[in-house]
Design a protein around this motif. Structure first.
Motif, PDB file in Angstrom:
ATOM      1  N   GLN A   1       0.822  -1.207   0.000  1.00  0.00           N
ATOM      2  CA  GLN A   1       0.000   0.000   0.000  1.00  0.00           C
ATOM      3  C   GLN A   1       0.857   1.258   0.000  1.00  0.00           C
ATOM      4  OE1 GLN A   1      -3.302   0.087   2.716  1.00  0.00           O
ATOM      5  NE2 GLN A   1      -3.452   2.315   2.683  1.00  0.00           N
ATOM      6  N   ALA A   2       1.991   1.216   0.688  1.00  0.00           N
ATOM      7  CA  ALA A   2       2.865   2.393   0.734  1.00  0.00           C
ATOM      8  C   ALA A   2       3.400   2.741  -0.651  1.00  0.00           C
ATOM      9  CB  ALA A   2       4.020   2.147   1.697  1.00  0.00           C
ATOM     10  N   TRP A   3       3.753   1.718  -1.448  1.00  0.00           N
ATOM     11  CA  TRP A   3       4.241   1.984  -2.799  1.00  0.00           C
ATOM     12  C   TRP A   3       3.117   2.482  -3.693  1.00  0.00           C
ATOM     13  CZ3 TRP A   3       9.101   2.660  -3.357  1.00  0.00           C
ATOM     14  CH2 TRP A   3      10.047   1.888  -2.654  1.00  0.00           C
ATOM     15  N   ILE A   4       1.926   1.909  -3.544  1.00  0.00           N
ATOM     16  CA  ILE A   4       0.804   2.292  -4.404  1.00  0.00           C
ATOM     17  C   ILE A   4       0.292   3.689  -4.061  1.00  0.00           C
ATOM     18  CG2 ILE A   4      -1.598   1.727  -4.956  1.00  0.00           C
ATOM     19  CD1 ILE A   4      -0.810  -1.224  -4.596  1.00  0.00           C
ATOM     20  N   ASP A   5       0.308   4.032  -2.793  1.00  0.00           N
ATOM     21  CA  ASP A   5      -0.238   5.325  -2.359  1.00  0.00           C
ATOM     22  C   ASP A   5       0.842   6.409  -2.251  1.00  0.00           C
ATOM     23  OD1 ASP A   5      -2.763   6.400  -1.946  1.00  0.00           O
ATOM     24  OD2 ASP A   5      -2.555   6.425   0.223  1.00  0.00           O
ATOM     25  N   MET A   6       1.957   6.221  -2.947  1.00  0.00           N
ATOM     26  CA  MET A   6       3.071   7.175  -2.887  1.00  0.00           C
ATOM     27  C   MET A   6       2.675   8.624  -3.201  1.00  0.00           C
ATOM     28  SD  MET A   6       6.508   5.397  -4.418  1.00  0.00           S
ATOM     29  CE  MET A   6       7.545   6.786  -3.993  1.00  0.00           C
ATOM     30  N   PRO A   7       1.879   8.871  -4.256  1.00  0.00           N
ATOM     31  CA  PRO A   7       1.571  10.276  -4.574  1.00  0.00           C
ATOM     32  C   PRO A   7       0.902  11.016  -3.433  1.00  0.00           C
ATOM     33  CG  PRO A   7       1.003   8.855  -6.414  1.00  0.00           C
ATOM     34  CD  PRO A   7       1.322   7.962  -5.252  1.00  0.00           C
ATOM     35  N   ARG A   8      -0.033  10.339  -2.742  1.00  0.00           N
ATOM     36  CA  ARG A   8      -0.688  11.014  -1.622  1.00  0.00           C
ATOM     37  C   ARG A   8       0.204  11.029  -0.387  1.00  0.00           C
ATOM     38  NH1 ARG A   8      -6.918   8.961  -2.306  1.00  0.00           N
ATOM     39  NH2 ARG A   8      -6.051   6.982  -1.644  1.00  0.00           N
ATOM     40  N   ARG A   9       0.963   9.951  -0.209  1.00  0.00           N
ATOM     41  CA  ARG A   9       1.854   9.895   0.958  1.00  0.00           C
ATOM     42  C   ARG A   9       2.922  10.974   0.903  1.00  0.00           C
ATOM     43  NH1 ARG A   9       6.569   6.904   1.530  1.00  0.00           N
ATOM     44  NH2 ARG A   9       6.111   5.611  -0.293  1.00  0.00           N
ATOM     45  N   LEU A  10       3.419  11.251  -0.308  1.00  0.00           N
ATOM     46  CA  LEU A  10       4.499  12.225  -0.466  1.00  0.00           C
ATOM     47  C   LEU A  10       4.015  13.581  -0.965  1.00  0.00           C
ATOM     48  CD1 LEU A  10       7.163   9.875  -2.080  1.00  0.00           C
ATOM     49  CD2 LEU A  10       6.996  10.595   0.312  1.00  0.00           C
ATOM     50  N   GLY A  11       2.706  13.707  -1.176  1.00  0.00           N
ATOM     51  CA  GLY A  11       2.162  14.997  -1.591  1.00  0.00           C
ATOM     52  C   GLY A  11       2.532  15.397  -2.999  1.00  0.00           C
ATOM     53  N   THR A  12       2.682  14.424  -3.917  1.00  0.00           N
ATOM     54  CA  THR A  12       3.076  14.752  -5.289  1.00  0.00           C
ATOM     55  C   THR A  12       2.010  14.359  -6.311  1.00  0.00           C
ATOM     56  OG1 THR A  12       4.263  12.650  -5.422  1.00  0.00           O
ATOM     57  CG2 THR A  12       5.540  14.594  -4.826  1.00  0.00           C
ATOM     58  N   ALA A  13       0.787  14.104  -5.872  1.00  0.00           N
ATOM     59  CA  ALA A  13      -0.265  13.702  -6.809  1.00  0.00           C
ATOM     60  C   ALA A  13      -0.713  14.895  -7.642  1.00  0.00           C
ATOM     61  CB  ALA A  13      -1.452  13.122  -6.038  1.00  0.00           C
ATOM     62  N   ASP A  14      -0.839  14.670  -8.950  1.00  0.00           N
ATOM     63  CA  ASP A  14      -1.356  15.691  -9.850  1.00  0.00           C
ATOM     64  C   ASP A  14      -2.851  15.470 -10.073  1.00  0.00           C
ATOM     65  OD1 ASP A  14       1.113  16.927 -10.279  1.00  0.00           O
ATOM     66  OD2 ASP A  14       1.650  15.467 -11.830  1.00  0.00           O
ATOM     67  N   VAL A  15      -3.508  16.490 -10.596  1.00  0.00           N
ATOM     68  CA  VAL A  15      -4.907  16.333 -10.975  1.00  0.00           C
ATOM     69  C   VAL A  15      -4.964  15.398 -12.179  1.00  0.00           C
ATOM     70  CG1 VAL A  15      -6.964  17.511 -11.813  1.00  0.00           C
ATOM     71  CG2 VAL A  15      -5.469  18.641 -10.151  1.00  0.00           C
ATOM     72  N   PRO A  16      -5.699  14.278 -12.098  1.00  0.00           N
ATOM     73  CA  PRO A  16      -5.721  13.328 -13.210  1.00  0.00           C
ATOM     74  C   PRO A  16      -6.470  13.901 -14.402  1.00  0.00           C
ATOM     75  CG  PRO A  16      -7.335  12.715 -11.560  1.00  0.00           C
ATOM     76  CD  PRO A  16      -6.566  13.861 -10.985  1.00  0.00           C
ATOM     77  N   SER A  17      -6.191  13.363 -15.591  1.00  0.00           N
ATOM     78  CA  SER A  17      -6.925  13.780 -16.774  1.00  0.00           C
ATOM     79  C   SER A  17      -8.363  13.275 -16.662  1.00  0.00           C
ATOM     80  CB  SER A  17      -6.259  13.210 -18.028  1.00  0.00           C
ATOM     81  OG  SER A  17      -6.145  11.806 -17.941  1.00  0.00           O
ATOM     82  N   VAL A  18      -9.309  14.174 -16.758  1.00  0.00           N
ATOM     83  CA  VAL A  18     -10.715  13.807 -16.585  1.00  0.00           C
ATOM     84  C   VAL A  18     -11.251  13.175 -17.864  1.00  0.00           C
ATOM     85  CG1 VAL A  18     -11.099  15.625 -14.892  1.00  0.00           C
ATOM     86  CG2 VAL A  18     -11.508  16.098 -17.311  1.00  0.00           C
ATOM     87  N   PRO A  19     -12.245  12.287 -17.760  1.00  0.00           N
ATOM     88  CA  PRO A  19     -12.830  11.696 -18.968  1.00  0.00           C
ATOM     89  C   PRO A  19     -13.388  12.768 -19.901  1.00  0.00           C
ATOM     90  CG  PRO A  19     -13.542  10.513 -17.007  1.00  0.00           C
ATOM     91  CD  PRO A  19     -12.839  11.737 -16.520  1.00  0.00           C
ATOM     92  N   VAL A  20     -13.130  12.614 -21.187  1.00  0.00           N
ATOM     93  CA  VAL A  20     -13.627  13.553 -22.193  1.00  0.00           C
ATOM     94  C   VAL A  20     -14.831  12.910 -22.887  1.00  0.00           C
ATOM     95  CG1 VAL A  20     -13.078  14.759 -24.337  1.00  0.00           C
ATOM     96  CG2 VAL A  20     -11.329  14.526 -22.559  1.00  0.00           C
ATOM     97  N   PRO A  21     -16.049  13.452 -22.677  1.00  0.00           N
ATOM     98  CA  PRO A  21     -17.214  12.877 -23.362  1.00  0.00           C
ATOM     99  C   PRO A  21     -17.014  12.915 -24.877  1.00  0.00           C
ATOM    100  CG  PRO A  21     -17.877  14.466 -21.679  1.00  0.00           C
ATOM    101  CD  PRO A  21     -16.393  14.603 -21.832  1.00  0.00           C
ATOM    102  N   TRP A  22     -17.336  11.778 -25.524  1.00  0.00           N
ATOM    103  CA  TRP A  22     -17.149  11.720 -26.971  1.00  0.00           C
ATOM    104  C   TRP A  22     -18.177  10.760 -27.566  1.00  0.00           C
ATOM    105  CZ3 TRP A  22     -13.048  14.465 -29.331  1.00  0.00           C
ATOM    106  CH2 TRP A  22     -13.043  14.388 -30.734  1.00  0.00           C
ATOM    107  N   GLY A  23     -19.064  11.276 -28.389  1.00  0.00           N
ATOM    108  CA  GLY A  23     -20.059  10.442 -29.034  1.00  0.00           C
ATOM    109  C   GLY A  23     -20.886   9.675 -28.024  1.00  0.00           C
TER     110      GLY A  23
END
Length: 331
Positions: A33-55
């Motif tokens: 879990q520590a390896w998987i949750d690294m972005p939040r644990r270390l405060g380096t998570a970026d805003v993810p690319s949001v789904p783009v509605p298409w057709g």
């Protein structure tokens, strides 16, 4: 930023870490879990690319800075195409990291249960093994960092002219703490020769470049065999080699979308961060240890899509159970 992650992710990650711990020793591998949750644990998570509605669906448009102008031109050309699958195929021809948000079927033939990394009896020593790390971001660096923690001599090839996307972050520092950095710009012939000299004494090359990029650099296994017959290779890619998307460009969020894990509810959802990367990194580390020990084929390919397959299968089983329960309650 969204806090959403697929159900069962940390349980699955812990199983992976335990399997690798059987090879290297639990203390070296640490908690999944520590390896998987690294972005939040270390405060380096970026805003993810949001789904783009298409057709009639949605796309994951996971662009880098150099892709924005190309995407704008592409989107204008294809704006009347209603099928996200067709748009994604066309986008890949433009070398754009675009994938469709797919719906997870209620029944799946994907693998269930524990990940397919058999835990050996006792630990495996890779102390002193020379590894060349030609990876960036998260999956590949996690794989080679675990090897470095276990005593391998890891040479991290990077370029000051084109730095890693995580460079300068706490995550980058933790993922590259047990490595010797070698500054090479592989666009230059002299630096490619320097890399070849490094590979001459190496036991394993780990890459996260696309198959097309590896071919252009003469780094595919069949190209390397003539020069370095003893060298083993581990390629970390987005998709499996036998998949229709085998040569697609995609990052973790794109694999999340295409695997069906982004559409478990009534609408597509982006994850809090690119969780397929650490899953693939853990898988790759387990296989790399077996390669160095001589108990696995010398040339391996691990994909982000393959690493999330058991997670998708578990989600599919949960959907099937929920559907049956709902049907019985209305029976």
């Amino acid at each position: 930023m969204s806090d959403w992650l697929p159900p069962g992710l940390f349980v699955y990650g812990s199983e992976l870490a335990a399997a690798i711990g059987g090879r290297l020793g639990r203390r070296l591998v640490g908690d999944g879990q520590a390896w998987i949750d690294m972005p939040r644990r270390l405060g380096t998570a970026d805003v993810p690319s949001v789904p783009v509605p298409w057709g009639n669906g949605a796309l994951c448009v996971d662009l880098g800075p150099d892709d924005v102008e190309t995407w704008e031109g592409f989107a204008e050309v294809h704006r009347d195409e209603p099928d996200p699958e067709a748009v994604a195929v066309a986008a890949q021809e433009w070398r754009l990291p675009v994938t469709p948000y797919r719906r997870l079927p209620a029944a799946s033939s994907g693998r269930l249960g524990a990940p397919a990394v058999n835990e050996p009896i006792g630990t495996t020593s890779i102390d002193g093994a020379k590894v060349v790390d030609l990876t960036s971001m998260w999956a590949g660096p996690l794989c080679t960092e675990l090897l470095g923690r276990a005593g391998a001599e890891v040479h991290k090839v990077t370029s000051a002219a084109r730095p890693d996307g995580l460079a300068g972050t706490p995550m980058h520092a933790e993922l590259n703490a047990h490595k010797t950095v070698v500054d090479l710009d592989l666009r230059l012939a002299a630096d490619r020769r320097s890399l070849d000299q490094l590979l001459a004494s190496a036991e394993l090359l780990v890459t996260s470049l696309s198959p097309r990029a590896l071919a252009n650099l003469d780094l595919l296994p069949e190209q390397l065999c003539a020069r370095h017959s003893r060298l083993r290779t581990m390629a970390i890619t987005a998709f499996e080699p036998d998949a229709p998307e085998c040569d697609w460009i995609a990052y973790g969020t794109g694999v999340h979308a295409s695997a069906g894990l982004g559409w478990l509810d009534d609408e597509p959802r982006a994850p809090a961060y690119s969780y397929p990367d650490p899953l693939a990194g853990l898988h790759a580390a387990a296989r790399a240890v077996d390669q160095l020990a001589g108990t696995a084929p010398p040339h391996q390919r691990v994909s982000l899509a393959g690493a999330v397959a058991p997670l998708a299968a578990r989600a599919a089983c949960a959907l099937t159970r929920d559907a049956r329960t709902d049907g019985n309650s209305h029976g």
